[in-house]
Scaffold this active site. Sequence first.
Site, PDB file in Angstrom:
ATOM      1  N   GLU A 101       0.979   3.991   1.817  1.00 30.97           N
ATOM      2  CA  GLU A 101       1.512   4.437   3.102  1.00 30.97           C
ATOM      3  C   GLU A 101       2.618   3.513   3.606  1.00 30.97           C
ATOM      4  O   GLU A 101       3.605   3.969   4.190  1.00 30.97           O
ATOM      5  CB  GLU A 101       0.402   4.601   4.150  1.00 30.97           C
ATOM      6  CG  GLU A 101      -0.450   3.383   4.387  1.00 30.97           C
ATOM      7  CD  GLU A 101      -1.649   3.256   3.472  1.00 30.97           C
ATOM      8  OE1 GLU A 101      -2.730   2.917   3.989  1.00 30.97           O
ATOM      9  OE2 GLU A 101      -1.522   3.459   2.255  1.00 30.97           O
ATOM     10  N   CYS A 143      -2.146  -1.208   7.694  1.00 27.21           N
ATOM     11  CA  CYS A 143      -1.330  -0.003   7.504  1.00 27.21           C
ATOM     12  C   CYS A 143      -1.483   0.949   8.687  1.00 27.21           C
ATOM     13  O   CYS A 143      -0.552   1.688   9.017  1.00 27.21           O
ATOM     14  CB  CYS A 143      -1.678   0.681   6.198  1.00 27.21           C
ATOM     15  SG  CYS A 143      -1.045  -0.226   4.759  1.00 27.21           S
ATOM     16  N   CYS A 185      -5.973   1.009   5.615  1.00 27.75           N
ATOM     17  CA  CYS A 185      -6.565  -0.249   6.068  1.00 27.75           C
ATOM     18  C   CYS A 185      -6.090  -0.532   7.497  1.00 27.75           C
ATOM     19  O   CYS A 185      -5.255   0.202   8.046  1.00 27.75           O
ATOM     20  CB  CYS A 185      -6.163  -1.392   5.137  1.00 27.75           C
ATOM     21  SG  CYS A 185      -4.406  -1.829   5.229  1.00 27.75           S
ATOM     22  N   HIS A 244       0.843  -1.184   0.000  1.00 26.78           N
ATOM     23  CA  HIS A 244       0.000   0.000   0.000  1.00 26.78           C
ATOM     24  C   HIS A 244       0.886   1.245   0.000  1.00 26.78           C
ATOM     25  O   HIS A 244       2.050   1.202   0.416  1.00 26.78           O
ATOM     26  CB  HIS A 244      -0.915  -0.006   1.219  1.00 26.78           C
ATOM     27  CG  HIS A 244      -1.978  -1.053   1.142  1.00 26.78           C
ATOM     28  ND1 HIS A 244      -2.961  -1.184   2.089  1.00 26.78           N
ATOM     29  CD2 HIS A 244      -2.224  -2.015   0.215  1.00 26.78           C
ATOM     30  CE1 HIS A 244      -3.762  -2.180   1.763  1.00 26.78           C
ATOM     31  NE2 HIS A 244      -3.334  -2.708   0.623  1.00 26.78           N
TER      32      HIS A 244
END
Length: 156
Positions: A87, A116, A113, A85
């Site tokens: 991040e 993360c 999510c 992802h």
Amino acid sequence: MARPFTFALMDSAISLNPAKQERYDKAYLRLAREWAKLSHCKRRQVGAIIVRDGIIISDGFNGTPTGFENDCEDEEGLTKWYVLHAEANAILKVARSTNNAQDATLYLTNSPCKDCSKLILQSGIKRLVYMERYKDPSGLVFLEKAGVEVVQIEDV
């Protein structure tokens, strides 16, 4: 005698008036949106920018790890399990550098999510600004419970 030069640092470590903070927040979100366009993912492109003490210290977009093919989806259109992802990519870039994300602000095009969100908290990020809400709000709930300031700005 010359007057001393003064300036304000734009992030959560320094208190700004709300209008000025929102102006900078929107500018960083626009950068994150541009960064998202670098992603090769077809289903969703996400961008991240990490700012500390008024300096962009990292950036990221969702995609495969270095050295892998750029295709994020398999033949059935499902996201490959090893896609990172945005991040996570940005936080991992900071980890590889001599910098750190303590007290930084993370700008995301989509809210994080659950997994993360744990990385965000453990990295020391104190503020999250995002544009679109992810389908599962558990990550946001977790971060707010942990004391991270969470701000949504949709109109960038």
